[in-house]
Design a protein around this motif. Structure first.
Motif, PDB file in Angstrom:
ATOM      1  N   SER A 152       0.897  14.597  -0.927  1.00 27.23           N
ATOM      2  CA  SER A 152       0.174  15.884  -1.826  1.00 27.23           C
ATOM      3  C   SER A 152       1.009  17.124  -1.783  1.00 27.23           C
ATOM      4  CB  SER A 152      -1.161  15.987  -1.818  1.00 27.23           C
ATOM      5  OG  SER A 152      -1.417  16.416  -0.273  1.00 27.23           O
ATOM      6  N   ARG A 201      -1.330  10.210  -0.983  1.00 22.00           N
ATOM      7  CA  ARG A 201      -1.895  10.199  -2.241  1.00 22.00           C
ATOM      8  C   ARG A 201      -2.742   8.914  -2.501  1.00 22.00           C
ATOM      9  NH1 ARG A 201       2.945   9.637  -6.286  1.00 22.00           N
ATOM     10  NH2 ARG A 201       1.221   8.734  -7.267  1.00 22.00           N
ATOM     11  N   GLU A 202      -3.599   9.141  -3.219  1.00 21.57           N
ATOM     12  CA  GLU A 202      -4.745   7.880  -3.383  1.00 21.57           C
ATOM     13  C   GLU A 202      -3.900   6.770  -3.817  1.00 21.57           C
ATOM     14  OE1 GLU A 202      -8.653   6.534  -6.147  1.00 21.57           O
ATOM     15  OE2 GLU A 202      -7.888   8.497  -6.117  1.00 21.57           O
ATOM     16  N   PHE A 261       0.916   3.685  -8.122  1.00 20.48           N
ATOM     17  CA  PHE A 261       1.414   4.034  -7.218  1.00 20.48           C
ATOM     18  C   PHE A 261       1.548   2.621  -6.347  1.00 20.48           C
ATOM     19  CE2 PHE A 261       0.780   6.590  -2.848  1.00 20.48           C
ATOM     20  CZ  PHE A 261       2.344   6.879  -2.973  1.00 20.48           C
TER      21      PHE A 261
END
Length: 407
Positions: free
Chosen positions: A167, A191-192, A197
């Motif tokens: 992030s 990141r999630e 992703f």
């Protein structure tokens, strides 16, 4: 102020005494050295060496003064070995315990097969490395003298992974393990992990030839099983699982345990992990492996079933801090092998002390808790016969050991 260093503290800083006898901590110094500098509180952060020790050497790594990955590169190997052995004997002496130290096994430079690096995005890209001493600043270490060269060569790829997955303000923790199939990377703090992703990371792993890539505990892709060899027995640990830091250190600890419990036909291996010791010991003995992590026991059991010529290995998922094996459950074992985390195993040691098991092979990564637990065993009728110091965290203040207790 001019001071003389009297000894090293457990974190590797030199300790002198200033005005009024108050201790002053001086980094990157050695006993007997005369230093000069400004004292800030209880520290002299930037000492000038007036009279160097005969044990002072040139640090082999050019990042040493900035990087916090090492603490003792300015000391000779002989000094470090004696100092680490002294940490063990001093911890035991605090409990009135003496035992012969049979030697110190030091892993060679550039032999760490596992490293935990930090990654952070920058305006120009990303920064990956170790934290500076007592700081959250990340120091790049392109020619690190700790890690395997294969791991050091991954730094450019890890920078790209950090650019992709970190992030704006967060910091990634990148656990990099070198396996028989190549890089095994486990990342936390990013990141999630949503659908797009996940696809991006899978493509990244393919592009860079990663054996496995895990994100916040979830395996994103496993292109090839990232196997580790435990004395020739192939095992695939779960992502980020504990491993001995170097192959040399692992072999030294295993050899010591074989010296300690050799001849035993039925062994209880407590805090067994993925089978670092259980599986090799199963070449000559039946082993009951106890560990709290079910995923690690699954890896152990799979390796045993695929192994050839191994005696019976059983597993049990159990929190040995809250539910130690009772003395009644230990009856019938010829030997115990125990390798607890840094907190030691006080409750389990009390049950062992009350048992009739004739021999114990102990591994520890904390001399202080080892000495505490050793005192419990000795009070219960065991004798600490010998110990060996194993230094697989070269140039750090970390020390490990293996020991034999007999009833």
């Amino acid at each position: 102020m001019t001071l003389t260093i009297e000894r090293l503290g457990h974190r590797g800083d030199g300790i002198a005494h200033g005005d009024g006898g108050a201790p002053v901590f001086v980094p990157l110094t050695l006993p007997g050295e005369v230093v000069d500098g400004e004292v800030e509180g209880d520290r002299m952060p930037a000492p000038r060496i007036v009279t160097p020790s005969a044990d002072r050497v040139k640090a082999p790594c050019r990042h040493y003064k900035a990087c916090g990955g090492c603490a003792l590169q300015h000391a000779s190997d002989g000094f470090v070995e004696q100092w680490k052995a002294g940490l063990v004997t001093s911890a035991l002496a605090a409990h009135g315990i003496e035992a012969p130290v049979l030697g110190v096994a030091t892993s060679p430079a550039q032999s760490r097969r596992r490293a935990v690096l930090s990654g952070r995005r920058t305006k120009k890209g990303a920064l990956v490395g170790f934290h500076a001493r007592a700081s959250d600043t990340i120091v790049e270490v392109p020619d690190c003298q700790l890690a395997l060269p294969e791991i050091a060569a991954l730094l450019p790829m890890l920078e790209k992974l950090t650019q992709t997955g970190a992030s704006r303000r967060g910091e990634l923790s990148l656990t990099v393990t070198w396996s028989g199939a190549g890089p095994d990377i486990s990342v936390t703090g990013g990141r999630e992990l949503d659908g797009p992703f996940r696809i991006e990371l899978a493509g990244f792993a393919e592009q860079h030839g990663l054996a496995r890539l895990s994100w916040d505990g979830e395996t994103v892709v496993e292109r090839h099983p990232p196997a580790q060899s435990f004395d020739g027995i192939e095992t695939v640990p779960p992502p980020g699982a504990f491993l001995q830091a170097t192959r040399h250190g692992e072999a030294s600890l295993l050899a010591s345990l074989r010296d300690a419990v050799g001849g035993a036909k039925k062994i209880a291996d407590l805090f067994a992990g993925c089978g670092t010791f259980s599986l090799p010991l199963a070449k000559t003995a039946e082993v009951h492996a106890v560990e709290s992590g079910a995923d690690m026991l699954k890896a152990l059991d799979t390796a045993w079933r695929r192994g050839a010529g191994l005696k019976r290995v059983t597993t049990e998922a159990r929190d040995l801090f809250r539910r130690p094996l009772l003395r009644s459950e230990l009856a019938g074992y010829d030997a115990i092998v125990i390798d607890p985390p840094r907190a030691g195993a006080e409750a389990q040691s009390e049950e062992i002390a009350a048992s009739s098991v004739p021999v114990i092979g102990a591994v520890s990564c904390n001399p202080v808790t080892f000495a505490r637990d050793a005192a419990v065993l000795i009070a219960g009728g065991y004798r600490l016969e010998w110990l060996r110091v194993v230094d697989q965290f070269r140039w750090s203040t970390h020390v490990e050991l293996a020991a034999r207790f007999v009833r």
